[in-house]
Motif scaffolding. Structure first.
Motif, PDB file in Angstrom:
ATOM      1  N   GLU A  55      28.620  34.082  36.257  1.00 46.57           N
ATOM      2  CA  GLU A  55      29.778  33.919  35.383  1.00 46.57           C
ATOM      3  C   GLU A  55      29.467  32.984  34.212  1.00 46.57           C
ATOM      4  OE1 GLU A  55      33.154  31.861  36.988  1.00 46.57           O
ATOM      5  OE2 GLU A  55      34.423  32.524  35.332  1.00 46.57           O
ATOM      6  N   ALA A  56      28.857  31.839  34.530  1.00 42.36           N
ATOM      7  CA  ALA A  56      28.559  30.869  33.460  1.00 42.36           C
ATOM      8  C   ALA A  56      27.559  31.457  32.458  1.00 42.36           C
ATOM      9  CB  ALA A  56      28.022  29.579  34.075  1.00 42.36           C
ATOM     10  N   ALA A  57      26.557  32.171  32.967  1.00 46.91           N
ATOM     11  CA  ALA A  57      25.536  32.726  32.071  1.00 46.91           C
ATOM     12  C   ALA A  57      26.134  33.793  31.142  1.00 46.91           C
ATOM     13  CB  ALA A  57      24.395  33.322  32.896  1.00 46.91           C
ATOM     14  N   CYS A  58      26.987  34.665  31.691  1.00 48.21           N
ATOM     15  CA  CYS A  58      27.578  35.737  30.885  1.00 48.21           C
ATOM     16  C   CYS A  58      28.557  35.164  29.858  1.00 48.21           C
ATOM     17  CB  CYS A  58      28.313  36.745  31.760  1.00 48.21           C
ATOM     18  SG  CYS A  58      27.224  37.673  32.847  1.00 48.21           S
ATOM     19  N   ARG A  59      29.212  34.083  30.232  1.00 43.83           N
ATOM     20  CA  ARG A  59      30.223  33.495  29.347  1.00 43.83           C
ATOM     21  C   ARG A  59      29.574  32.638  28.264  1.00 43.83           C
ATOM     22  NH1 ARG A  59      32.876  29.617  32.915  1.00 43.83           N
ATOM     23  NH2 ARG A  59      31.153  28.378  32.151  1.00 43.83           N
ATOM     24  N   ASP A  60      28.620  31.792  28.660  1.00 46.79           N
ATOM     25  CA  ASP A  60      28.100  30.809  27.715  1.00 46.79           C
ATOM     26  C   ASP A  60      26.930  31.321  26.887  1.00 46.79           C
ATOM     27  OD1 ASP A  60      29.968  29.203  28.875  1.00 46.79           O
ATOM     28  OD2 ASP A  60      28.558  28.154  30.189  1.00 46.79           O
ATOM     29  N   TRP A  61      26.179  32.258  27.422  1.00 48.20           N
ATOM     30  CA  TRP A  61      24.992  32.745  26.717  1.00 48.20           C
ATOM     31  C   TRP A  61      25.022  34.256  26.459  1.00 48.20           C
ATOM     32  CZ3 TRP A  61      20.774  30.086  24.808  1.00 48.20           C
ATOM     33  CH2 TRP A  61      20.657  28.743  25.179  1.00 48.20           C
TER      34      TRP A  61
END
Ligand code: OGA
Ligand code: NI
Length: 347
Positions: A55-61
Motif C-alpha cells: 500500500e505504501a509503495a503504490c501510494r507514495d512511489w
C-alpha cells in the motif's frame, strides 16, 4: 557551451527534459520481499505487514522492486541471452519481423515518446494471440523471427511465468485497497497484455537523448526485468526529482499504471519514468505490461468512491486509449498524444 551533436536531431530532447548528468541515487524505490506468499497459497493469506508495504509503495512511489517472486533465475538468464542474440543480428534480418500499420507486433526501431525519437529498439509480443481483429482494429498475432533458435519457446515460457507473477501482484494490490483479491480479474479475461523486449545501444550523446522519454504506462501494472547496467529513472512524488532505480540481480521492478490510478481514484500513483542511456554500455530490459481487455471501460471503482471522495475521472475505453497512444508512438505527430488527464473531471 558548445557540444558536438553526433546523433540525428530527431533524438534530441528539448532542453527541460534532458537528463541531468547527476541523478540522485541517495534514495531508492521500496524493496519488497514476496517470500511470505508461498507459491501455492492464494494472496488472501498475505500477512498484514506485506499488504502495508504494498500500500505504501503504490501510494507514495507507484514503483517498487520485488525479490523471491517465484520466477527462476535460469529463465531470466536464458531470456537475457536470447534477447541479446536477436538484437545483435544485422538490420535486414531484424526488419523481416518489423511492425507495420496493420500489425503492431514484432521489431521496431523508430518509436517516439511525446514526439521525440527514443534511443532504442524494441520487439513486442502479445501474451495471448487472438484470431479476430481486436475491437479497435489491432491485429493480435505474433511475428516470430527464424533466428535465434529457441526465441519463440523462450519468450512464450517467460511470458507465462511473468504473467503468473503479474496476477499475484494484481490480487495483492486489490487486497491492499480492501477489495476482494479477485475483484479485478474479470477485466483480464481477454487481456491485452504485452511483453516488450527493449534494447538500448550505447549512445554518443547521453546528455541530450533518452532511451525512452518521460511517460506513464497506460495498463494496470508493469513487471520489468532490467540487466545490471541501470538507466531507469523514476520521478519521486515528494519533490519531482528523478531517482535512478538501482539494478538488483534477479529482482523485478513493479509499477502501477494509469488504469490503477483511475480505478483507485488517485489513491495509487502511475509515476512518470524514463530511461537514461549510457555512452559505454548497452542495456536490455523486459517489461511485461498487464493490460485489460480492449473492451474494458475504465473508471474509478464504486467501492473506492463515495460522496466525500467522488470519482475524479470520466469513464474511457481502454482499447481506444491505447490505440490513440500507439498512433502517437509510431510516428511524430504535431499534437501531444493522449494522457489520462484528458479524462480528469473538473473538481
Ligand atoms: C517502457 C519503460 C523502462 C526500461 O518500456 O515503458 O518504461 O527500463 N521501460 O526499459
Ligand atoms: Ni514505461
Amino acid at each position: 557551451m558548445g557540444q558536438t551533436v553526433l546523433v540525428d536531431q530527431a533524438f534530441v530532447q528539448p532542453q527541460e527534459h534532458r537528463p541531468k548528468t547527476v541523478v540522485s541515487d541517495a534514495d531508492d524505490i521500496p524493496l519488497i520481499d514476496l517470500s511470505p506468499l508461498s507459491s501455492d497459497s492464494d494472496v488472501t493469506s498475505a500477512p498484514e505487514t506485506l499488504l502495508a508495504q504494498v500500500e505504501a509503495a503504490c501510494r507514495d512511489w507507484g514503483f517498487f522492486q520485488v525479490i523471491n517472486h517465484g520466477v527462476s533465475p535460469e529463465l531470466l538468464r536464458k531470456a537475457e541471452a536470447t534477447q541479446r542474440e536477436f538484437f545483435a543480428l544485422p538490420d535486414e534480418e531484424k526488419r523481416k519481423v518489423r511492425q507495420d500499420e496493420q500489425n503492431a507486433l514484432g521489431y521496431y526501431e523508430a518509436e517516439h515518446t511525446k514526439n521525440v525519437r527514443d534511443w532504442k529498439e524494441v520487439f513486442d509480443i502479445i501474451a495471448h494471440e487472438q484470431d479476430e481483429i481486436d475491437v479497435v482494429g489491432l491485429v493480435l498475432k505474433n511475428k516470430w523471427p527464424q533466428v535465434p533458435l529457441g526465441f519463440r519457446e523462450t519468450f512464450e515460457e517467460y511470458a507465462k511465468s511473468v504473467e503468473k507473477l503479474a496476477f499475484r501482484l494484481l490480487e495483492l494490490i486489490a487486497l491492499s485497497l480492501n477489495l476482494p483479491p479477485k475483484k479485478l480479474n474479470i477485466f483480464f479475461e481477454k487481456a491485452n497484455s504485452l511483453l516488450r523486449l527493449n534494447y538500448y545501444r550505447p549512445c554518443p550523446n547521453p546528455d541530450l537523448v533518452l532511451g525512452v522519454g518521460r511517460h506513464r504506462d497506460p495498463g494496470a501494472l508493469t513487471v520489468l526485468y532490467q540487466d545490471s547496467t541501470g538507466g531507469l529513472d523514476v520521478k519521486r512524488q515528494s519533490d519531482g526529482e528523478w531517482i535512478q532505480v538501482k539494478p538488483i540481480s534477479n529482482a523485478f521492478i513493479i509499477n502501477v499504471g494509469d488504469t490503477f490510478q483511475v480505478w483507485s481514484n488517485d489513491k495509487y500513483t502511475s509515476a512518470e519514468h524514463r530511461v537514461s542511456v549510457n555512452s559505454e554500455k548497452d542495456r536490455i530490459s523486459i517489461p511485461f505490461f498487464l493490460q485489460p481487455a480492449s473492451c474494458t471501460n475504465v473508471r474509478p471503482l464504486e467501492e473506492l468512491t463515495d460522496d466525500k471522495n467522488p470519482a475524479k475521472y470520466n469513464e474511457y475505453s481502454y482499447g481506444e486509449f491505447i490505440r490513440a497512444r500507439k498512433d502517437g508512438n509510431l510516428k511524430k505527430l504535431e499534437v501531444q498524444n493522449i494522457q489520462i488527464d484528458h479524462f480528469k473531471r473538473a473538481q
